[in-house]
Design a protein around this motif. Structure first.
Motif, PDB file in Angstrom:
ATOM      1  N   LEU A   1      -0.586  -5.973  -7.375  1.00 47.00           N
ATOM      2  CA  LEU A   1       0.274  -4.936  -8.101  1.00 47.00           C
ATOM      3  C   LEU A   1       1.081  -3.868  -7.378  1.00 47.00           C
ATOM      4  O   LEU A   1       2.263  -3.605  -7.593  1.00 47.00           O
ATOM      5  CB  LEU A   1      -0.864  -4.086  -8.891  1.00 47.00           C
ATOM      6  CG  LEU A   1      -0.219  -3.091  -9.724  1.00 47.00           C
ATOM      7  CD1 LEU A   1       0.466  -3.780 -11.094  1.00 47.00           C
ATOM      8  CD2 LEU A   1      -1.484  -2.347 -10.590  1.00 47.00           C
ATOM      9  N   ALA A   2       0.542  -3.595  -6.100  1.00 51.97           N
ATOM     10  CA  ALA A   2       1.255  -2.844  -5.209  1.00 51.97           C
ATOM     11  C   ALA A   2       2.754  -3.565  -4.619  1.00 51.97           C
ATOM     12  O   ALA A   2       3.851  -3.303  -4.556  1.00 51.97           O
ATOM     13  CB  ALA A   2       0.552  -2.418  -4.019  1.00 51.97           C
ATOM     14  N   GLY A   3       2.466  -4.930  -4.581  1.00 48.89           N
ATOM     15  CA  GLY A   3       3.686  -5.904  -4.086  1.00 48.89           C
ATOM     16  C   GLY A   3       4.581  -5.675  -5.215  1.00 48.89           C
ATOM     17  O   GLY A   3       5.671  -5.941  -5.179  1.00 48.89           O
ATOM     18  N   LEU A   4       4.162  -6.029  -6.476  1.00 51.27           N
ATOM     19  CA  LEU A   4       5.114  -6.056  -7.527  1.00 51.27           C
ATOM     20  C   LEU A   4       5.721  -4.732  -7.855  1.00 51.27           C
ATOM     21  O   LEU A   4       6.918  -4.310  -8.018  1.00 51.27           O
ATOM     22  CB  LEU A   4       4.195  -6.159  -8.755  1.00 51.27           C
ATOM     23  CG  LEU A   4       3.702  -7.589  -9.169  1.00 51.27           C
ATOM     24  CD1 LEU A   4       2.864  -7.647 -10.447  1.00 51.27           C
ATOM     25  CD2 LEU A   4       5.008  -8.599  -9.398  1.00 51.27           C
ATOM     26  N   ALA A   5       5.128  -3.542  -7.521  1.00 50.41           N
ATOM     27  CA  ALA A   5       5.759  -2.089  -7.292  1.00 50.41           C
ATOM     28  C   ALA A   5       6.804  -2.314  -6.252  1.00 50.41           C
ATOM     29  O   ALA A   5       8.021  -1.809  -6.740  1.00 50.41           O
ATOM     30  CB  ALA A   5       4.898  -1.016  -7.194  1.00 50.41           C
ATOM     31  N   GLY A   6       6.714  -2.938  -5.261  1.00 55.32           N
ATOM     32  CA  GLY A   6       7.469  -2.775  -4.106  1.00 55.32           C
ATOM     33  C   GLY A   6       8.554  -3.808  -4.602  1.00 55.32           C
ATOM     34  O   GLY A   6       9.836  -3.477  -4.460  1.00 55.32           O
ATOM     35  N   GLY A   7       8.489  -4.963  -5.293  1.00 58.77           N
ATOM     36  CA  GLY A   7       9.475  -5.808  -5.771  1.00 58.77           C
ATOM     37  C   GLY A   7      10.390  -5.090  -6.728  1.00 58.77           C
ATOM     38  O   GLY A   7      11.435  -5.434  -6.790  1.00 58.77           O
ATOM     39  N   ALA A   8       9.959  -4.175  -7.686  1.00 59.28           N
ATOM     40  CA  ALA A   8      10.567  -3.481  -8.602  1.00 59.28           C
ATOM     41  C   ALA A   8      11.642  -2.628  -7.939  1.00 59.28           C
ATOM     42  O   ALA A   8      12.680  -2.371  -8.427  1.00 59.28           O
ATOM     43  CB  ALA A   8       9.782  -2.925  -9.428  1.00 59.28           C
ATOM     44  N   PHE A   9      11.165  -2.043  -6.828  1.00 61.09           N
ATOM     45  CA  PHE A   9      12.002  -1.083  -6.087  1.00 61.09           C
ATOM     46  C   PHE A   9      13.096  -1.992  -4.821  1.00 61.09           C
ATOM     47  O   PHE A   9      13.965  -1.459  -4.336  1.00 61.09           O
ATOM     48  CB  PHE A   9      11.145  -0.056  -5.210  1.00 61.09           C
ATOM     49  CG  PHE A   9      11.936   0.909  -4.728  1.00 61.09           C
ATOM     50  CD1 PHE A   9      12.321   1.824  -5.377  1.00 61.09           C
ATOM     51  CD2 PHE A   9      12.461   0.899  -3.282  1.00 61.09           C
ATOM     52  CE1 PHE A   9      13.125   3.031  -4.820  1.00 61.09           C
ATOM     53  CE2 PHE A   9      12.971   2.278  -2.944  1.00 61.09           C
ATOM     54  CZ  PHE A   9      13.601   3.135  -3.690  1.00 61.09           C
ATOM     55  N   SER A  10      12.516  -3.282  -4.648  1.00 55.47           N
ATOM     56  CA  SER A  10      13.063  -3.938  -3.651  1.00 55.47           C
ATOM     57  C   SER A  10      14.825  -4.119  -3.786  1.00 55.47           C
ATOM     58  O   SER A  10      15.596  -4.463  -2.768  1.00 55.47           O
ATOM     59  CB  SER A  10      12.853  -5.258  -3.471  1.00 55.47           C
ATOM     60  OG  SER A  10      12.827  -6.057  -4.628  1.00 55.47           O
TER      61      SER A  10
ATOM     62  N   VAL B   1       8.594  -5.562   0.045  1.00 56.43           N
ATOM     63  CA  VAL B   1       7.456  -6.125  -0.487  1.00 56.43           C
ATOM     64  C   VAL B   1       6.110  -6.280   0.019  1.00 56.43           C
ATOM     65  O   VAL B   1       5.095  -5.770  -0.093  1.00 56.43           O
ATOM     66  CB  VAL B   1       7.930  -7.270  -1.548  1.00 56.43           C
ATOM     67  CG1 VAL B   1       6.515  -7.922  -2.219  1.00 56.43           C
ATOM     68  CG2 VAL B   1       8.707  -7.186  -2.423  1.00 56.43           C
ATOM     69  N   LEU B   2       6.304  -6.733   1.465  1.00 55.47           N
ATOM     70  CA  LEU B   2       5.408  -7.119   2.268  1.00 55.47           C
ATOM     71  C   LEU B   2       4.520  -5.692   2.452  1.00 55.47           C
ATOM     72  O   LEU B   2       3.331  -5.542   2.755  1.00 55.47           O
ATOM     73  CB  LEU B   2       5.742  -7.981   3.500  1.00 55.47           C
ATOM     74  CG  LEU B   2       4.763  -8.397   4.718  1.00 55.47           C
ATOM     75  CD1 LEU B   2       3.743  -9.341   3.976  1.00 55.47           C
ATOM     76  CD2 LEU B   2       5.391  -9.224   5.621  1.00 55.47           C
ATOM     77  N   SER B   3       5.532  -5.014   3.115  1.00 51.90           N
ATOM     78  CA  SER B   3       5.164  -3.556   3.563  1.00 51.90           C
ATOM     79  C   SER B   3       4.048  -3.071   2.521  1.00 51.90           C
ATOM     80  O   SER B   3       3.148  -2.206   2.689  1.00 51.90           O
ATOM     81  CB  SER B   3       6.292  -2.788   3.805  1.00 51.90           C
ATOM     82  OG  SER B   3       5.750  -1.327   4.135  1.00 51.90           O
ATOM     83  N   SER B   4       4.843  -3.064   1.059  1.00 51.78           N
ATOM     84  CA  SER B   4       3.873  -2.278  -0.098  1.00 51.78           C
ATOM     85  C   SER B   4       2.640  -3.007  -0.196  1.00 51.78           C
ATOM     86  O   SER B   4       1.673  -2.395  -0.367  1.00 51.78           O
ATOM     87  CB  SER B   4       4.997  -2.735  -1.243  1.00 51.78           C
ATOM     88  OG  SER B   4       6.029  -1.993  -1.217  1.00 51.78           O
TER      89      SER B   4
END
Length: 355
Positions: free
Chosen positions: A102-111, A233-236
């Motif tokens: 889910l954190a990765g998805l949040a990062g993906g939304a901001f990516s 995304v990876l950092s998220s």
């Protein structure tokens, strides 16, 4: 010959350090293990932001937002709703994995934004995540519990529950922190190994090229925007993993913790440890996370430092002053951070041995 002879000595040092870490729960009291777990979680998050800022050159001020996504995501996925808050009642291990995702998805939304902005512009953009996250955490009472936060369901893994139910191991009672200690070490080891693999491979070379000169990297055929988005995304996901571990250690999530100060602390970790160095990120994370714990523990014996509300400087404030001074000292006198200091340590070889 010198390199061959140096490998066993290094391996022995790592093995000795590993044995010491594995033995600590049998000898240390709860406070020190809990402080160590905070340091482990901080080190995991610092490795993640170091991939983004140190290796790729993207400034992020919103790392605390993704820690909050991981922590609260785990609570919402693993909670059963008996406390009056939203919960899906998933198994703990599945909830933890999904929270990181889910954190990765949040990062993906901001990516898409992260892929096109750089420098101070990206930093300002990620700063908005903190304000959005704080607003949601304080006002989405049914999901987050509002100002009071929400209790963290214990993790279940391979039939073992990571709660305060005592488990005898070699006649030593193991509670939640003792059990989480080994889980935290495994997660940190896996996170460090994966980050080293990324940096030593083609993605790492592309990330460093983007950091050093993004226009030249694009001319060489490196898809700059795609790499930036992927690293974000990876950092998220690293931040989400750190958030899950922090929630399990705290046993309660509170919105105040995931604010601007936490994001600044993570930037201080990678500057003190050394930008672009995985080992430096771990060292910086341990330093920044342990400092307030130690100051709070020995506040009565330290000048000017006292318990909160009793006058003087509170341990948390004193810690911020000290690692703020450490950041200034590193920038002025040790640009490579703690990792460069270790690298400068001379290696003593027997006389007559070839270099």
């Amino acid at each position: 010959m010198s390199e061959r002879r140096g490998i066993p000595a290094k391996a022995y040092a790592y093995a000795a350090a590993g044995l010491v870490l594995l033995a600590l729960p049998f000898y240390l009291e709860r406070f020190w293990l809990q402080a160590g777990l905070f340091a482990i979680a901080a080190a995991i998050g610092a490795v993640g932001i170091n991939l983004l800022t140190g290796a790729t050159g993207q400034l992020s001020m919103g790392h605390a937002f993704f820690l909050a996504v991981g922590a609260y995501g785990y609570c919402a996925l693993a909670g059963d709703g008996t406390d009056g808050l939203s919960g899906l009642g998933l198994p703990g291990w599945l909830a933890a994995v999904l929270a990181v995702g889910l954190a990765g998805l949040a990062g993906g939304a901001f990516s898409p934004i992260a892929g096109r902005l750089h420098g101070a512009y990206l930093g300002i953009a990620t700063l908005a995540l903190i304000f959005i996250g704080q607003h949601v955490l304080f006002n989405a009472h049914g999901l987050t519990g509002g100002y009071n936060g929400r209790a963290v369901p214990p993790l279940n893994l391979f039939g073992l529950t990571f709660d305060d139910t005592e488990l005898l191991v070699l006649q030593v009672p193991f509670g939640s922190v003792e059990k989480l200690w080994y889980l935290g070490l495994a997660l940190l080891l896996g996170g460090v190994a994966f980050a080293r693999g990324v940096l030593r491979g083609r993605p790492g070379r592309a990330m460093n090229a983007i950091r050093d000169h993004r226009i030249a990297a694009g001319v060489l055929g490196i898809p700059v925007a795609r790499h930036r988005a992927a690293v974000f995304v990876l950092s998220s996901m690293y931040a989400g993993l750190a958030g899950v571990l922090l929630a399990l250690v705290f046993q309660r999530t509170v919105p105040e913790y995931f604010g601007m100060a936490l994001s600044l602390e993570y930037l201080a970790m990678i500057v003190i440890g050394g930008l672009g160095s995985v080992a430096g990120a771990v060292a910086g994370g341990v330093f920044v996370a342990l400092l307030p714990q130690l100051l709070g523990r020995y506040a009565e014996a330290l000048p000017l430092v006292s318990a909160p509300g009793t006058g003087g400087v509170a341990p948390g404030e004193a810690a911020r002053y000290l690692y703020g001074a450490a950041v200034v000292g590193v920038v002025l006198f040790l640009p490579g951070g703690l990792a460069r200091l270790v690298a400068r340590t001379p290696i003593h070889r027997p006389s007559g041995e070839s270099r």
